[in-house]
Design an enzyme around this catalytic site. Structure first.
Site, PDB file in Angstrom:
ATOM      1  N   CYS A 182       0.807  -1.227   0.000  1.00 56.09           N
ATOM      2  CA  CYS A 182       0.000   0.000   0.000  1.00 56.09           C
ATOM      3  C   CYS A 182       0.839   1.275   0.000  1.00 56.09           C
ATOM      4  O   CYS A 182       0.303   2.371  -0.161  1.00 56.09           O
ATOM      5  CB  CYS A 182      -0.970  -0.007   1.169  1.00 56.09           C
ATOM      6  SG  CYS A 182      -2.105  -1.387   1.052  1.00 56.09           S
TER       7      CYS A 182
ATOM      8  N   HIS B 110      -3.030   7.369   2.496  1.00 60.43           N
ATOM      9  CA  HIS B 110      -3.514   6.076   2.005  1.00 60.43           C
ATOM     10  C   HIS B 110      -4.802   5.718   2.743  1.00 60.43           C
ATOM     11  O   HIS B 110      -4.846   5.725   3.975  1.00 60.43           O
ATOM     12  CB  HIS B 110      -2.435   5.012   2.243  1.00 60.43           C
ATOM     13  CG  HIS B 110      -2.957   3.610   2.148  1.00 60.43           C
ATOM     14  ND1 HIS B 110      -3.697   3.169   1.061  1.00 60.43           N
ATOM     15  CD2 HIS B 110      -2.873   2.555   2.992  1.00 60.43           C
ATOM     16  CE1 HIS B 110      -4.028   1.901   1.257  1.00 60.43           C
ATOM     17  NE2 HIS B 110      -3.548   1.503   2.429  1.00 60.43           N
TER      18      HIS B 110
ATOM     19  N   ASN C 291     -10.336   0.251   0.588  1.00 56.76           N
ATOM     20  CA  ASN C 291      -8.870   0.296   0.560  1.00 56.76           C
ATOM     21  C   ASN C 291      -8.400  -0.301  -0.765  1.00 56.76           C
ATOM     22  O   ASN C 291      -8.496  -1.513  -0.971  1.00 56.76           O
ATOM     23  CB  ASN C 291      -8.326  -0.493   1.757  1.00 56.76           C
ATOM     24  CG  ASN C 291      -6.809  -0.501   1.828  1.00 56.76           C
ATOM     25  OD1 ASN C 291      -6.129  -0.375   0.810  1.00 56.76           O
ATOM     26  ND2 ASN C 291      -6.279  -0.673   3.018  1.00 56.76           N
TER      27      ASN C 291
END
Ligand code: ACO
Length: 340
Positions: A120, A262, A292
């Site tokens: 990520c 993020h 996500n």
């Protein structure tokens, strides 16, 4: 633990285009609750997510990446780049990298093209890489794409990951410019802690499992996450990296107009923003609609905010990410005038 940061060279990477793509299929919390032992209330309260986009059968990461890349090239008015860098944890195949195929499908055959794997944190790692290609004179223009199809990696029956992860892509075009220009990427702070590599992992499918001669264990080809530990590290690492990036850019926290983190989990984002002293109105967020999306998360957030007015030219933006590895990063950017 390894950690490095670099100061901006006079030849800096400057953002000139932005784009994103979400696959059309939508999954709601109710859809998940119909087949898993979970509820809309649990998912909203614990993660802040209501809906997420997912790839349709047969669709791969490259399909998402090509569409986002095409939109970023259009935004930049740039028909040709010198390199295509793709941040992804879900390549189309284990070998070769997905970036060369993406480059070819975007009419960029012949240019440097490679994948960056930092889960990520992938967008920020790839941004530092793209800025390095430009600073070294290897490239004048780089197309940076971050794309993940995490729903192809998570176990659809694992309620602790299936409710969080989703699919999407974001892209940015960068050109060589001056560190003082609007759109110039600031110092990028990056870090990792491989001693905690098992907090997020896909245990099977790599050389370790293959060379053992043992077949994958049950569920070992799926994404596994120790959620509580990740939560704690994500808050700490994103907060610290953000502070370092702000200091390296010569900013104070009050200079930050927009916080683009993020989109891991809404509670993590709130916690990081509170620790940094950034009020709600400065926080960009789309996790409620998109979940996500791994490496795609930050450029997707920026592209959407630039389109819907959440982000305007001249605003000071703080970017930060955290992911498996463990990996993390942060940087700063004064948002430029971009066509969206
Ligand atoms: N629905 C209902 N109950 C659930 C669900 C679900 N989808 N998932 C877990 N539970 C249960 C657990 O089984 C547990 O039950 P128990 O108490 O009977 O054992 C209970 O809920 C609490 O579980 P926790 O895991 O402790 O719940 P927590 O509040 O920590 O939330 C979550 C779990 C959402 C995964 C949280 O830990 C989290 O967000 N962690 C960070 C994850 C993340 O952001 N990852 C991405 C960053 S890295 C990257 O992006 C690759």
């Amino acid at each position: 633990m390894t950690e490095f940061s670099h100061l901006p060279a006079s030849r800096a990477a400057v953002a000139t285009g932005i784009g994103c793509y979400l696959p059309p299929d939508l999954v709601t919390n109710e859809d998940l609750a119909a087949r898993l032992d979970t509820s809309d209330d649990w998912i909203r309260t614990r993660t802040g997510i209501a809906t997420r986009h997912v790839v349709s059968p047969g669709m791969a990461t490259s399909d998402l990446a090509v569409e986002a890349g095409r939109r970023a090239l259009e935004s930049a008015g740039e028909p040709r780049v010198d390199a295509v860098v793709l941040a992804t944890t879900t390549p189309d195949r284990p070998c070769p990298a997905t970036a060369p195929e993406v480059a070819a499908r975007l009419g960029q055959s012949g240019v440097a093209a490679f994948d960056v794997s930092a889960v990520c944190s992938g967008f920020l790692y790839a941004l530092a890489t793209a800025a390095g290609l430009i600073a070294a004179g290897t490239a004048e223009r780089v197309l940076l794409i971050a794309a993940d199809a995490f729903t192809t990696l998570v176990d659809p029956d694992d309620r602790s990951t299936a409710v969080i992860f989703a699919d999407g892509a974001g892209a940015m075009v960068l050109r060589a410019g001056d560190a003082g220009e609007q759109g110039a990427v600031g110092p990028v702070v990056l870090g990792s802690d491989g001693e905690l590599s098992d907090l997020i992992e896909v245990p099977a499918g790599g050389s370790r499992q293959r060379s053992s001669g043992r077949p994958p264990g049950p569920g070992d080809e799926h994404f596994k996450m120790r959620g509580r530990d990740i939560y704690r590290h994500a808050v700490e690492r994103m907060t610290n990296a953000s502070r370092q990036a702000i200091a390296a850019a010569g900013w104070a926290i009050d200079d930050v107009d927009r916080f683009a983190a993020h989109q891991a989990n809404a509670r993590i984002l709130t916690s990081v923003a509170e620790r940094l002293g950034l009020p709600t109105e400065k926080q960009l967020s789309n996790i409620e609609r998109v979940g996500n999306t791994g490496a795609a998360s930050i450029p997707l957030l920026l592209a959407e905010a630039a389109t819907d007015g959440g982000l305007a030219a001249g605003q000071h933006v703080l970017l930060t990410a955290f992911g498996g590895g463990l990996t993390w990063g942060a940087t700063t950017l004064i948002w430029p005038e971009l066509k969206t």
